[in-house]
Design an enzyme around this catalytic site. Sequence first.
Site, PDB file in Angstrom:
ATOM      1  N   GLU A   1      98.352 -11.134  40.418  1.00 10.98           N
ATOM      2  CA  GLU A   1      97.994 -12.846  40.907  1.00 10.98           C
ATOM      3  C   GLU A   1      99.024 -13.162  40.159  1.00 10.98           C
ATOM      4  O   GLU A   1      99.239 -14.711  40.020  1.00 10.98           O
ATOM      5  CB  GLU A   1      96.718 -13.150  41.713  1.00 10.98           C
ATOM      6  CG  GLU A   1      95.890 -13.695  40.275  1.00 10.98           C
ATOM      7  CD  GLU A   1      94.539 -14.327  40.997  1.00 10.98           C
ATOM      8  OE1 GLU A   1      93.356 -13.911  40.322  1.00 10.98           O
ATOM      9  OE2 GLU A   1      94.265 -15.073  41.373  1.00 10.98           O
TER      10      GLU A   1
ATOM     11  N   ASN B   1      96.001 -32.957  53.541  1.00 12.26           N
ATOM     12  CA  ASN B   1      95.602 -31.977  53.453  1.00 12.26           C
ATOM     13  C   ASN B   1      94.845 -30.789  54.439  1.00 12.26           C
ATOM     14  O   ASN B   1      94.656 -31.275  55.250  1.00 12.26           O
ATOM     15  CB  ASN B   1      94.596 -31.543  52.561  1.00 12.26           C
ATOM     16  CG  ASN B   1      94.041 -29.826  51.813  1.00 12.26           C
ATOM     17  OD1 ASN B   1      94.791 -29.018  52.190  1.00 12.26           O
ATOM     18  ND2 ASN B   1      92.493 -30.140  51.652  1.00 12.26           N
TER      19      ASN B   1
ATOM     20  N   CYS C   1      96.043 -28.032  48.662  1.00 19.07           N
ATOM     21  CA  CYS C   1      97.020 -29.379  48.297  1.00 19.07           C
ATOM     22  C   CYS C   1      95.611 -30.482  48.257  1.00 19.07           C
ATOM     23  O   CYS C   1      93.930 -29.786  48.298  1.00 19.07           O
ATOM     24  CB  CYS C   1      96.960 -29.946  49.764  1.00 19.07           C
ATOM     25  SG  CYS C   1      98.271 -29.224  50.487  1.00 19.07           S
TER      26      CYS C   1
ATOM     27  N   ARG D   1      95.142 -27.337  42.949  1.00 17.63           N
ATOM     28  CA  ARG D   1      95.176 -26.539  44.812  1.00 17.63           C
ATOM     29  C   ARG D   1      95.896 -26.617  45.085  1.00 17.63           C
ATOM     30  O   ARG D   1      96.455 -26.179  46.351  1.00 17.63           O
ATOM     31  CB  ARG D   1      94.180 -28.063  45.036  1.00 17.63           C
ATOM     32  CG  ARG D   1      92.908 -27.987  44.997  1.00 17.63           C
ATOM     33  CD  ARG D   1      92.549 -29.525  45.271  1.00 17.63           C
ATOM     34  NE  ARG D   1      91.311 -29.122  45.401  1.00 17.63           N
ATOM     35  CZ  ARG D   1      90.700 -28.695  47.087  1.00 17.63           C
ATOM     36  NH1 ARG D   1      90.885 -28.150  47.327  1.00 17.63           N
ATOM     37  NH2 ARG D   1      88.852 -28.572  46.785  1.00 17.63           N
TER      38      ARG D   1
ATOM     39  N   TRP E   1     100.669 -27.496  48.696  1.00 16.27           N
ATOM     40  CA  TRP E   1     100.621 -26.304  48.905  1.00 16.27           C
ATOM     41  C   TRP E   1     100.916 -26.017  49.906  1.00 16.27           C
ATOM     42  O   TRP E   1     100.890 -26.354  50.730  1.00 16.27           O
ATOM     43  CB  TRP E   1      99.112 -25.453  48.350  1.00 16.27           C
ATOM     44  CG  TRP E   1      99.658 -23.750  48.326  1.00 16.27           C
ATOM     45  CD1 TRP E   1      99.556 -23.068  47.291  1.00 16.27           C
ATOM     46  CD2 TRP E   1      99.351 -23.115  50.019  1.00 16.27           C
ATOM     47  NE1 TRP E   1      99.758 -22.003  48.156  1.00 16.27           N
ATOM     48  CE2 TRP E   1     100.124 -21.837  49.408  1.00 16.27           C
ATOM     49  CE3 TRP E   1      99.132 -23.031  51.293  1.00 16.27           C
ATOM     50  CZ2 TRP E   1      99.846 -20.699  49.919  1.00 16.27           C
ATOM     51  CZ3 TRP E   1      99.243 -22.247  52.133  1.00 16.27           C
ATOM     52  CH2 TRP E   1      99.654 -20.907  51.157  1.00 16.27           C
TER      53      TRP E   1
ATOM     54  N   LYS F   1      94.173 -22.429  43.709  1.00 14.29           N
ATOM     55  CA  LYS F   1      92.500 -22.393  43.302  1.00 14.29           C
ATOM     56  C   LYS F   1      91.970 -22.479  44.846  1.00 14.29           C
ATOM     57  O   LYS F   1      91.388 -21.679  45.505  1.00 14.29           O
ATOM     58  CB  LYS F   1      92.044 -23.468  42.512  1.00 14.29           C
ATOM     59  CG  LYS F   1      90.888 -23.266  42.195  1.00 14.29           C
ATOM     60  CD  LYS F   1      91.028 -22.120  40.813  1.00 14.29           C
ATOM     61  CE  LYS F   1      89.686 -21.858  40.422  1.00 14.29           C
ATOM     62  NZ  LYS F   1      89.783 -20.099  40.396  1.00 14.29           N
TER      63      LYS F   1
ATOM     64  N   HIS G   1      92.555  12.375  46.782  1.00 10.71           N
ATOM     65  CA  HIS G   1      92.603  12.996  48.406  1.00 10.71           C
ATOM     66  C   HIS G   1      94.341  11.402  48.461  1.00 10.71           C
ATOM     67  O   HIS G   1      94.290  11.493  49.628  1.00 10.71           O
ATOM     68  CB  HIS G   1      91.533  11.558  49.271  1.00 10.71           C
ATOM     69  CG  HIS G   1      90.428  12.024  48.780  1.00 10.71           C
ATOM     70  ND1 HIS G   1      90.090  13.664  49.109  1.00 10.71           N
ATOM     71  CD2 HIS G   1      88.711  11.983  48.158  1.00 10.71           C
ATOM     72  CE1 HIS G   1      88.840  13.886  49.244  1.00 10.71           C
ATOM     73  NE2 HIS G   1      88.492  13.379  48.454  1.00 10.71           N
TER      74      HIS G   1
ATOM     75  N   LYS H   1      93.687  -9.255  39.636  1.00 13.16           N
ATOM     76  CA  LYS H   1      93.869 -10.313  38.761  1.00 13.16           C
ATOM     77  C   LYS H   1      95.344 -10.340  37.589  1.00 13.16           C
ATOM     78  O   LYS H   1      96.540 -11.428  37.671  1.00 13.16           O
ATOM     79  CB  LYS H   1      92.873 -10.204  36.956  1.00 13.16           C
ATOM     80  CG  LYS H   1      91.389 -10.962  37.159  1.00 13.16           C
ATOM     81  CD  LYS H   1      91.545 -12.199  36.911  1.00 13.16           C
ATOM     82  CE  LYS H   1      91.305 -12.589  38.404  1.00 13.16           C
ATOM     83  NZ  LYS H   1      90.271 -13.152  38.909  1.00 13.16           N
TER      84      LYS H   1
ATOM     85  N   GLU I   1      89.136  -5.996  40.942  1.00 11.08           N
ATOM     86  CA  GLU I   1      89.290  -7.016  40.539  1.00 11.08           C
ATOM     87  C   GLU I   1      90.337  -7.094  39.567  1.00 11.08           C
ATOM     88  O   GLU I   1      90.984  -7.646  38.853  1.00 11.08           O
ATOM     89  CB  GLU I   1      87.846  -7.434  40.079  1.00 11.08           C
ATOM     90  CG  GLU I   1      87.870  -8.790  38.792  1.00 11.08           C
ATOM     91  CD  GLU I   1      88.544  -9.841  39.100  1.00 11.08           C
ATOM     92  OE1 GLU I   1      88.873  -9.679  41.079  1.00 11.08           O
ATOM     93  OE2 GLU I   1      88.355 -11.255  39.512  1.00 11.08           O
TER      94      GLU I   1
END
Length: 614
Positions: free
Chosen positions: A490, A102, A2, A27, A76, A609, A506, A487, A483
């Site tokens: 998301e 928030n 938020c 946000r 959010w 974010k 394995h 990326k 990573e």
Amino acid sequence: MCGIVGYVGDTKTKDVLLAGLARLEYRGYDSAGIAVTTAAGEVDVRKRSGKLARLAQLLEDDPIHPGTTGIGHTRWATHGGPTDENAHPHLSEDGRVALIHNGIIENFAQLREQLGEASFKSETDTEVVAVLLGSEVKKQGDLEAAFRTVVTQLEGTFTLLATSADEPGKVVSARHHSPLVVGIGDGENFLGSDIAAFVEYTRRAVAIDDDNIAVITADEVRVTDFAGNPLPFEEFEIAWDPAAADKGGWPSFMAKEISEQPEAVANTIRGRITPEGVVIPELSELGDEFLQGIERIVVIACGTAAYAGMIGRYAIEEWARIPVEIELSHEFRYRNPIVSEQTLVISISQSGETMDTMMAVKYAKERGAKTISVCNTQSATIPRESDAAIYTHAGPEVSVASTKAFLAQVVALQLFGLHLGRVRGSLDSEAAKRAIAQLETLPEKVSEAVATHDDITQLAKWMSDTRSVLFLGRHVGFPVALEGALKLKEITYIHAEGFAAGELKHGPIALIDHGQPVFVLVPSPRTSPVMHSKVVSNIQEIRARGARVISIVEKGDTATLPYSDDVIRLPLADPMFEPLLQVIPLQWFALELCQAKGLDVDQPRNLAKSVTVE
Ligand code: M6R
């Protein structure tokens, strides 16, 4: 999560609020809304579910009344779905007090019960606070006194901003475990959940501490505790250039931020390398004696920052010869971790506001550990809570998918590892010189890695229908694989997983089927010949089972050519620095695949974010 903005000044209120929300939209973007308190003594509200553009359209169709006082919110969603009714600001029952929030009010159900007959229009925890505040204002006839009464009744986490029709020209705000900053202007003052909210209007800011109240009018800023006792406050100058937080002609913030990585790395190194070696003056508070006596290092972080920590671990262990553990912040404090006065806890956070990480830092401090924050945001909560802060200088990162902050975090940890190695005498000066020389040439190499964009664009176009992508790495390449997968997940919403290459046999090798795309991070054959040959064998194993192999290799390495469908070539670097180059084509790949699928690069679904709730 938020975004929050507040303003008292002149009649440009609506524009200031909208500009602030545009900069804070990263946000949260489930809904947006503003309230303006007019001189005529009314509170006018406009709010809409969905992105800010929908609110802007509403304001065109149904203009808000002008006024010199206002608050704005980008949401959010936590309590209640992303609907118009659940959008902030929320109003008191009589519509004379507007409030934005928030965080999470954990005792909202009890408060709602306490309010008995009151009627509610939304499913949010926030509206309960707005109604409670309205009834206190009626009782006490004073917004500030009523606000103090209300904040002491709340449990959970919050930043709250409120304005009342009866007191135009004033916004009251409070924080409890959620961020809040004040911007000081000339005949106008601002509030924001971070400096982005007002950076284009003023460079003067004040970070508000936990359990404090800030009241702004056009000419005055006052800070008190929750009991109303006045408190002194310290101004700081905002170092960010407002233009740095604009897209500047790029199609997305993520594209701009990937391209800015050479400068992000150079700026993080700048001033920290001297003829005597690496210097980190920010650590002087801790003292060399403490650094020499550290027995263990625990790195805490979330998401991309945690992967930066995993890479940093290799460097710190190699150069400083101290055991380093890396743990997700939200797991750390729930397992009674072993922490002593000889433990150094390093938190990594781009925003410096991630609630999980902040709580873990507090927990570590309570148990006697010393804490260092690696952070990209000036005067954010986590660096202020820590014993020392190593700031990364990546500049504002707006895209939800973190890119340049990641590289800067890895570099900051490497600088720390080199410094610690010398202070503890575990790193000889020749090895230190070699690593420093590598760091100095890094911005140039990062530029070359950024230039792999064209090759990747073609690849992503061919792969736009792909439903799953795997990433393999060994040693420092393993966190890069994780990573790369994060990326992709998301921003493209497709299944992606990163594996340690040696782990494949394995279990995960069962996933390999005809045409399964696999990115493989290949270590250098010059510096890591044994690992290189192992990874080449892994490539053969997956290729034999039908995988479509995309190898990321250093220039001149031809060993994977016969077994790869595509090869991306990167400049030569020592092993510790390879991840800083290898990750870049993976960032471009996620971005290009996202674009090929017609998705929003900077505002992926369900995310925000800055994650300021636990
Ligand atoms: O602000 P922080 O670095 O503390 O954020 C941590 C994570 O939420 C963040 O890195 C997240 O994983 C990114 N969206 C990944 O791109």
